[in-house]
Design a protein around this motif. Structure first.
Motif, short mmCIF file in Angstrom:
data_model
loop_
_atom_site.label_atom_id
_atom_site.label_comp_id
_atom_site.label_asym_id
_atom_site.label_seq_id
_atom_site.Cartn_x
_atom_site.Cartn_y
_atom_site.Cartn_z
N UNK A 12 -7.64 10.21 -3.68
CA UNK A 12 -7.98 10.76 -5.00
C UNK A 12 -7.13 10.12 -6.09
N UNK A 13 -7.57 10.27 -7.32
CA UNK A 13 -6.77 9.82 -8.46
C UNK A 13 -5.41 10.50 -8.41
N UNK A 14 -4.38 9.76 -8.76
CA UNK A 14 -3.00 10.24 -8.79
C UNK A 14 -2.40 10.48 -7.41
N UNK A 15 -3.06 9.98 -6.36
CA UNK A 15 -2.46 10.12 -5.02
C UNK A 15 -1.39 9.07 -4.78
N UNK A 16 -1.36 8.02 -5.61
CA UNK A 16 -0.28 7.04 -5.52
C UNK A 16 -0.63 5.74 -4.84
N UNK A 17 -1.91 5.38 -4.82
CA UNK A 17 -2.32 4.15 -4.15
C UNK A 17 -1.70 2.91 -4.79
N UNK A 18 -1.79 2.85 -6.11
CA UNK A 18 -1.25 1.69 -6.84
C UNK A 18 0.25 1.55 -6.60
N UNK A 19 0.95 2.68 -6.59
CA UNK A 19 2.41 2.67 -6.35
C UNK A 19 2.72 2.25 -4.93
N UNK A 20 1.90 2.67 -3.97
CA UNK A 20 2.10 2.26 -2.58
C UNK A 20 1.95 0.75 -2.43
N UNK A 53 4.16 11.25 -1.77
CA UNK A 53 4.84 12.12 -2.74
C UNK A 53 5.50 13.32 -2.07
N UNK A 54 6.14 13.04 -0.94
CA UNK A 54 6.82 14.11 -0.21
C UNK A 54 8.04 14.64 -0.97
N UNK A 99 14.84 16.77 -2.26
CA UNK A 99 15.84 16.32 -1.29
C UNK A 99 15.24 15.48 -0.16
N UNK A 100 13.94 15.18 -0.23
CA UNK A 100 13.32 14.38 0.83
C UNK A 100 14.01 13.02 0.94
N UNK A 101 14.43 12.68 2.17
CA UNK A 101 14.98 11.33 2.42
C UNK A 101 14.93 10.93 3.89
N UNK A 102 14.26 11.76 4.74
CA UNK A 102 14.22 11.39 6.16
C UNK A 102 12.98 11.94 6.84
N UNK A 129 -1.43 10.72 11.38
CA UNK A 129 -0.90 11.14 10.08
C UNK A 129 0.52 10.58 9.92
N UNK A 130 0.75 9.86 8.82
CA UNK A 130 2.06 9.27 8.52
C UNK A 130 2.60 9.83 7.21
N UNK A 131 3.87 9.57 6.95
CA UNK A 131 4.55 10.08 5.76
C UNK A 131 5.18 8.94 4.97
N UNK A 132 5.05 9.00 3.63
CA UNK A 132 5.78 8.06 2.77
C UNK A 132 6.13 8.75 1.45
N UNK A 133 7.08 8.15 0.77
CA UNK A 133 7.31 8.44 -0.64
C UNK A 133 7.26 7.08 -1.31
N UNK A 134 6.06 6.67 -1.72
CA UNK A 134 5.86 5.31 -2.23
C UNK A 134 6.69 5.03 -3.47
#
Length: 718
Positions: free
Chosen positions: A17-25, A135-136, A170-173, A254-259
């Motif tokens: 969706x828009x604003x999900x962060x594809x461009x940033x990823x 965007x975790x 505080x997400x970092x791991x 299912x994977x996790x990122x903070x792009x």
């Protein structure tokens, strides 16, 4: 960049969706691979993906962007797709030329309508799917809830490979249950610290690891047997099972990122290169003749052109997928559709607006070229010995239309050329010069879609344009039987004109019998069928003309002229000048003159007799009805249904579909004019719809009366 072999290439569509962060990823992936020295941002208009002026203006992705990323001695061709539903054409294109879809999930909102829309297309095209929660670090992110949403929507095939220890600022791991390690990042992200899983997380991680092993084993009999024997699988065996599960759509990892902070991106890219299916492992693409084509570098050369882009300072850039063989710089290929010859003077790996020159591309790879003479989106170029032709991309029907006109009428031709060029970039823009509506109509997927087209015409091509309401293609028909007689007589010295026609008209229904007798106005008229002409009308329905002339009252050679006159009136109905349909005409009598009768006389007589009979046959206006399917969150159901009913819509059914409610309704086209805007406003942009022509139905009497009065007023003003 080197030439990658077919078994080293992975083609990936990045959806969400828009604003999900594809461009940033994509920025983070390019940075990690070394293609970027510094990551850009959407806010500063410095990203590699969104490089067109219109994208900077709106802050949204409008076009797909292709990136060729090297990682772990593999090549990842990533196509970043727009998130807005108005630009769904880019998603459809990307999914057709790639092999795996990454569906990005906004950690703040979870599964959205865009997620649902994009997943439906992966389902339709049978593409592997990986869910990537982004965007975790957002304070409203709830990973467990998102996982529950995904499972509710897409079933038990949703299997987490990673989970965050903590979400929010505080997400970092994260814990990775495929490699059974903990990944931790510093404030700048990038390369993680990899550690053993802490005792506090071990039980949870082991449970998820077991679930992942079972999911991997289910997709391969050999692995299933090994799992039963050993109660475990090695990391490589799990990767093999996941790969096979992806191909069969038996597993959605299912994977996790903070792009935005470049956390988890490097590990995710490792998974893509290690596990995602290669081109050679996916089902073969078929030609228009049904021949399955092996993506083999040693086969005959065949290129499919899926996108054309007009880019600043360069001009036309053509994007292609190598379907078979190996294409080299300087190769001469032949356009299957046009028969023309093209020289591949330059070959490029594309990375957004940047291009890297290469010598060749092998089967399965995706590249770009410039300065082709006559190649358009959808064309196939082959070597001399090859006859493949591809046409596998099917775009959704338009959902929004507006009449368009150049402010300066002298710019009309220039405007049409510009829109035609834009259609090469986005085939879901459709423009038609409608003879019926007497308008130039441009169709698209929504208001924002057409607003983007208008912006580009005015800013890029310097052509001021105006939008107005699209006229509705009404139809006229009759509801009862009537007769009329008309004599055309003209004498002005020399040869005159004479023709008289008597005819009956009645509503036509498929398969209905022609009566042998009519009783009209106290007169009995016997019918003797001499010939029947059925005309299937271009605008729908039929005109049936019955020749019932006896005793030679009208010569048979004048019947086609009478029919021509009738057709002229069918094209301009007497109520609103709309097309008429579903009428049977019986020509039963008339007169002719041995000298003065000719085709023109009988054409005019037929036209006037038909007009008079039509007006006396209970004429009615028909309006186009569309089948509309709305996908909406449950809490907006009541508002959306009320709005549809307010548009004269009839609710045909409701059902639940993977986390969203689906409303089916039949709605007049007149009432759908600005529906995409209204639906977005009603639901905060969280609903979508599709619409398809269903049939024509009688317009309610009060609306018909109003429409006729409006038409008469307009005619008198003109």
């Amino acid at each position: 960049m080197k030439t990658y072999q077919t078994n080293e290439i992975k083609n990936i569509a990045l959806l969400g969706s828009s604003r999900s962060g594809k461009t940033t990823l994509v920025e983070a992936m390019l940075f990690e691979s070394g293609l970027l020295k510094r990551r850009g941002t959407v806010e500063e208009n410095t990203t590699a993906s969104d490089y067109f002026p219109v994208e900077h203006e709106y802050g949204y992705s409008v076009f797909t962007s292709l990136f060729g990323i090297e990682w772990n001695n593999k090549k990842l061709n990533v196509i970043d797709c727009p998130g807005a539903d108005d630009f769904i054409g880019g998603v459809v294109t990307a999914l057709n030329v790639t092999d795996t879809a990454i569906v990005l999930i906004n950690g703040q909102y979870g599964v959205e309508v865009g997620t649902q829309n994009h997943f439906r297309y992966t389902e339709k095209l049978n593409k592997p799917v990986i869910f990537l929660v982004n965007q975790l670090d957002h304070e409203k992110c709830d990973y467990d809830q998102i996982l529950e949403q995904l499972s509710d929507s897409y079933g038990s095939n949703v299997v987490p490979v990673q989970y965050p220890i903590e979400t929010g600022p505080n997400f970092n791991s994260i814990i990775d249950v495929l490699v059974m390690k903990k990944y931790t990042w510093g404030p700048e992200g990038g390369k993680p610290t990899i550690e053993d899983i802490p005792e506090s997380e071990l039980e949870k991680a082991q449970g998820l690891n077991k679930a992942l092993i079972e999911a991997a084993a289910e997709n391969d009999e050999g692995l299933m047997e090994k799992y039963f024997e050993q109660d475990s699988l090695s990391e490589d065996e799990m990767r093999e099972g996941i790969r096979k599960g992806l191909v069969a759509r038996g597993i959605f990892p299912v994977f996790c990122v903070c792009a935005g902070k470049d956390m988890g991106v490097r590990r995710f890219m490792e998974f893509l290169t290690n596990v995602v299916p290669f081109v050679s492992e996916m089902p073969k693409v078929e030609t228009v003749d049904g021949e399955a084509v092996e993506p083999c570098g040693k086969g005959s050369e065949s290129l499919y052109f899926f996108k054309t882009s007009v880019e600043p300072h360069i001009g036309e850039v053509s994007y292609f997928k190598v379907m078979s063989g190996t294409v080299h710089e300087g190769d001469e290929l032949f356009n299957v559709k046009k028969g023309s010859k093209e020289r591949m003077a330059q070959l490029y790996v594309a990375n957004g607006a940047e291009r890297t020159k290469v010598d060749s591309f092998q089967a399965g790879d995706i590249g770009a070229t410039v300065k082709l003479k006559d190649v358009r989106t959808g064309d196939t170029l082959n070597s001399k010995d090859c006859h493949y032709k591809f046409d596998f991309i099917k775009y959704p029907s338009p959902k929004y239309s507006r009449a368009i006109s150049a402010v300066n009428t002298g710019d009309t031709e220039k405007m049409m050329e510009a829109i035609s060029s834009m259609q090469e970039e986005d085939p879901t823009w459709v423009v038609i010069q409608s003879k019926e509506l007497r308008q130039i109509v441009v169709y698209g997927q929504g208001e924002f879609h057409l607003r983007t087209l208008k912006w580009r015409l005015e800013h890029n091509d310097k052509i001021p344009v105006e939008f107005s309401e699209t006229r509705i293609p009404y139809r006229e028909t009759i509801t009862k039987t009537a007769k009329a007689n008309y004599r055309h007589k003209k004498q002005s010295g020399g040869a005159g004109q004479f023709g008289e026609v008597s005819l009956i008209i009645e509503p036509y229904k498929e398969g209905s019998e022609i009566p042998s007798m009519y009783k009209l106005d106290g007169q009995e008229i016997k019918i003797s069928v001499r010939g029947v002409e059925e005309v299937k009308l271009d605008w729908g329905g039929k005109l049936v003309v019955v020749n019932s002339i006896v005793g030679g009252a009208i010569d048979a050679r004048f019947i086609p002229a009478i029919q021509k006159g009738i057709m002229e009136r069918m094209e301009r109905g007497p109520l609103t000048r709309s097309y008429a349909r579903d009428v049977r005409v019986i020509i039963y009598d008339g007169k002719m003159h041995p000298v003065d009768s000719n085709e023109v006389s009988f054409m005019l007589a037929g036209r006037h007799a038909f007009s008079e009979a039509f007006r006396n046959a209970g004429p009615k206006i028909l309006e186009p009805i569309y089948k509309v399917e709305v996908f909406v969150p449950a809490n907006y159901m009541g508002d959306v249904m009320s709005d549809l009913q307010g548009r004269r819509g009839i609710i045909m059914g409701m059902s639940s579909e993977k986390g969203y409610e689906k409303i089916e309704a039949m709605v007049p086209l007149k009432e759908m004019s600005s529906y995409s805007t209204a639906l977005s406003s009603l639901t905060g942009g969280r609903a979508s719809f599709i619409m398809k022509y269903a049939n024509y139905e009688l317009l309610p009497a009060d609306i018909q009366e109003k429409l006729i009065k409006e038409f008469e007023t307009k005619q008198s003003n003109e």
